[in-house]
Design a protein around this motif. Structure first.
Motif, PDB file in Angstrom:
ATOM      1  N   LYS A 168       0.678  -1.005   0.360  1.00 57.24           N
ATOM      2  CA  LYS A 168       0.315   0.106  -0.152  1.00 57.24           C
ATOM      3  C   LYS A 168       1.192   1.140  -0.063  1.00 57.24           C
ATOM      4  O   LYS A 168       0.711   2.205  -1.048  1.00 57.24           O
ATOM      5  CB  LYS A 168      -0.753   0.170   0.980  1.00 57.24           C
ATOM      6  N   TYR A 169       1.719   1.179   1.365  1.00 58.31           N
ATOM      7  CA  TYR A 169       2.231   2.119   0.817  1.00 58.31           C
ATOM      8  C   TYR A 169       3.556   2.511  -0.078  1.00 58.31           C
ATOM      9  O   TYR A 169       4.215   4.149  -0.838  1.00 58.31           O
ATOM     10  CB  TYR A 169       3.487   2.619   2.511  1.00 58.31           C
ATOM     11  N   GLY A 170       4.251   1.582  -0.488  1.00 62.70           N
ATOM     12  CA  GLY A 170       5.003   1.674  -2.279  1.00 62.70           C
ATOM     13  C   GLY A 170       4.215   2.004  -2.963  1.00 62.70           C
ATOM     14  O   GLY A 170       4.924   2.728  -3.723  1.00 62.70           O
ATOM     15  N   THR A 171       2.877   1.886  -3.218  1.00 63.74           N
ATOM     16  CA  THR A 171       2.233   2.349  -4.653  1.00 63.74           C
ATOM     17  C   THR A 171       1.878   3.588  -4.164  1.00 63.74           C
ATOM     18  O   THR A 171       2.138   4.499  -5.267  1.00 63.74           O
ATOM     19  CB  THR A 171       1.132   1.479  -4.651  1.00 63.74           C
ATOM     20  N   ILE A 172       1.336   4.131  -3.068  1.00 68.19           N
ATOM     21  CA  ILE A 172       1.547   5.995  -2.401  1.00 68.19           C
ATOM     22  C   ILE A 172       2.357   6.093  -2.888  1.00 68.19           C
ATOM     23  O   ILE A 172       2.813   7.622  -3.427  1.00 68.19           O
ATOM     24  CB  ILE A 172       0.963   5.866  -0.971  1.00 68.19           C
ATOM     25  N   ALA A 173       3.908   5.908  -2.486  1.00 72.45           N
ATOM     26  CA  ALA A 173       5.257   6.268  -2.350  1.00 72.45           C
ATOM     27  C   ALA A 173       5.148   6.213  -4.834  1.00 72.45           C
ATOM     28  O   ALA A 173       6.172   7.710  -5.277  1.00 72.45           O
ATOM     29  CB  ALA A 173       6.235   5.651  -2.319  1.00 72.45           C
ATOM     30  N   VAL A 174       5.081   6.142  -5.571  1.00 74.22           N
ATOM     31  CA  VAL A 174       5.322   5.137  -6.643  1.00 74.22           C
ATOM     32  C   VAL A 174       4.601   7.312  -7.198  1.00 74.22           C
ATOM     33  O   VAL A 174       4.773   7.618  -8.217  1.00 74.22           O
ATOM     34  CB  VAL A 174       5.178   4.268  -6.893  1.00 74.22           C
ATOM     35  N   VAL A 175       3.397   6.547  -6.847  1.00 72.47           N
ATOM     36  CA  VAL A 175       2.303   7.791  -7.613  1.00 72.47           C
ATOM     37  C   VAL A 175       2.789   9.332  -7.527  1.00 72.47           C
ATOM     38  O   VAL A 175       2.543  10.320  -8.434  1.00 72.47           O
ATOM     39  CB  VAL A 175       0.348   7.062  -6.851  1.00 72.47           C
ATOM     40  N   LEU A 176       2.999   9.067  -5.558  1.00 69.14           N
ATOM     41  CA  LEU A 176       3.545  10.723  -5.615  1.00 69.14           C
ATOM     42  C   LEU A 176       4.630  10.902  -6.262  1.00 69.14           C
ATOM     43  O   LEU A 176       4.712  12.155  -7.058  1.00 69.14           O
ATOM     44  CB  LEU A 176       3.881  10.889  -4.139  1.00 69.14           C
ATOM     45  N   ILE A 177       5.668  10.225  -6.886  1.00 70.64           N
ATOM     46  CA  ILE A 177       7.353  10.401  -7.001  1.00 70.64           C
ATOM     47  C   ILE A 177       6.435  11.011  -8.736  1.00 70.64           C
ATOM     48  O   ILE A 177       6.991  11.788  -9.318  1.00 70.64           O
ATOM     49  CB  ILE A 177       7.527   9.234  -6.764  1.00 70.64           C
ATOM     50  N   LEU A 178       5.626  10.530  -9.623  1.00 74.25           N
ATOM     51  CA  LEU A 178       5.015  10.674 -10.780  1.00 74.25           C
ATOM     52  C   LEU A 178       4.597  11.669 -10.538  1.00 74.25           C
ATOM     53  O   LEU A 178       4.738  12.234 -11.723  1.00 74.25           O
ATOM     54  CB  LEU A 178       3.894   9.260 -10.920  1.00 74.25           C
ATOM     55  N   VAL A 179       3.091  11.884  -9.276  1.00 75.97           N
ATOM     56  CA  VAL A 179       2.677  13.116  -9.483  1.00 75.97           C
ATOM     57  C   VAL A 179       3.760  14.578  -9.870  1.00 75.97           C
ATOM     58  O   VAL A 179       3.629  15.475 -10.009  1.00 75.97           O
ATOM     59  CB  VAL A 179       1.875  13.234  -8.667  1.00 75.97           C
ATOM     60  N   PHE A 180       4.898  14.112  -8.456  1.00 72.76           N
ATOM     61  CA  PHE A 180       5.672  14.931  -8.133  1.00 72.76           C
ATOM     62  C   PHE A 180       6.844  15.429  -9.852  1.00 72.76           C
ATOM     63  O   PHE A 180       7.289  16.509 -10.295  1.00 72.76           O
ATOM     64  CB  PHE A 180       6.813  15.156  -7.227  1.00 72.76           C
ATOM     65  N   MET A 181       6.884  14.091 -10.864  1.00 71.54           N
ATOM     66  CA  MET A 181       7.662  14.030 -12.201  1.00 71.54           C
ATOM     67  C   MET A 181       6.985  15.259 -12.637  1.00 71.54           C
ATOM     68  O   MET A 181       7.474  15.572 -13.743  1.00 71.54           O
ATOM     69  CB  MET A 181       8.349  12.869 -12.232  1.00 71.54           C
ATOM     70  N   GLY A 182       5.930  15.209 -12.646  1.00 73.75           N
ATOM     71  CA  GLY A 182       4.544  16.057 -14.186  1.00 73.75           C
ATOM     72  C   GLY A 182       4.810  16.595 -13.750  1.00 73.75           C
ATOM     73  O   GLY A 182       4.607  17.983 -14.603  1.00 73.75           O
ATOM     74  N   ILE A 183       4.394  17.525 -12.685  1.00 73.13           N
ATOM     75  CA  ILE A 183       4.792  18.910 -11.935  1.00 73.13           C
ATOM     76  C   ILE A 183       6.016  19.465 -11.871  1.00 73.13           C
ATOM     77  O   ILE A 183       5.706  20.819 -12.609  1.00 73.13           O
ATOM     78  CB  ILE A 183       3.913  18.761 -10.920  1.00 73.13           C
ATOM     79  N   PHE A 184       7.054  19.136 -11.496  1.00 71.22           N
ATOM     80  CA  PHE A 184       8.660  19.770 -12.136  1.00 71.22           C
ATOM     81  C   PHE A 184       9.019  19.497 -13.502  1.00 71.22           C
ATOM     82  O   PHE A 184       9.816  20.197 -13.465  1.00 71.22           O
ATOM     83  CB  PHE A 184       9.177  19.335 -10.602  1.00 71.22           C
ATOM     84  N   LEU A 185       8.626  18.404 -14.012  1.00 72.31           N
ATOM     85  CA  LEU A 185       9.834  18.296 -15.285  1.00 72.31           C
ATOM     86  C   LEU A 185       8.894  18.766 -16.895  1.00 72.31           C
ATOM     87  O   LEU A 185       9.708  17.945 -17.707  1.00 72.31           O
ATOM     88  CB  LEU A 185       9.879  16.534 -15.157  1.00 72.31           C
ATOM     89  N   LEU A 186       7.340  18.907 -16.579  1.00 68.82           N
ATOM     90  CA  LEU A 186       7.146  19.501 -17.415  1.00 68.82           C
ATOM     91  C   LEU A 186       6.597  20.656 -17.679  1.00 68.82           C
ATOM     92  O   LEU A 186       6.364  21.363 -16.622  1.00 68.82           O
ATOM     93  CB  LEU A 186       5.111  18.670 -17.792  1.00 68.82           C
TER      94      LEU A 186
END
Length: 53
Positions: A35-53
């Motif tokens: 559960k927490y691993g999935t949440i961490a991956v989703v957060l990483i992808l969201v932050f990558m989408g925000i800061f890298l695009l």
């Protein structure tokens, strides 16, 4: 661990080498890590989408 949870898995049908409390504790740990691993991956992808695009 609650006794009701252990009884729900019909412990009497398990082999003598199986420790129900340890088995259920391992399962609970695996589910928490998943559960927490999935949440961490989703957060990483969201932050990558925000800061890298």
């Amino acid at each position: 661990m609650s006794e009701g949870k252990v009884e729900a898995f019909e412990v009497e049908r398990w082999g003598k080498e199986m420790d129900p409390e340890e088995h259920l504790g391992t399962w609970d740990g695996f589910m928490a890590l998943t559960k927490y691993g999935t949440i961490a991956v989703v957060l990483i992808l969201v932050f990558m989408g925000i800061f890298l695009l």
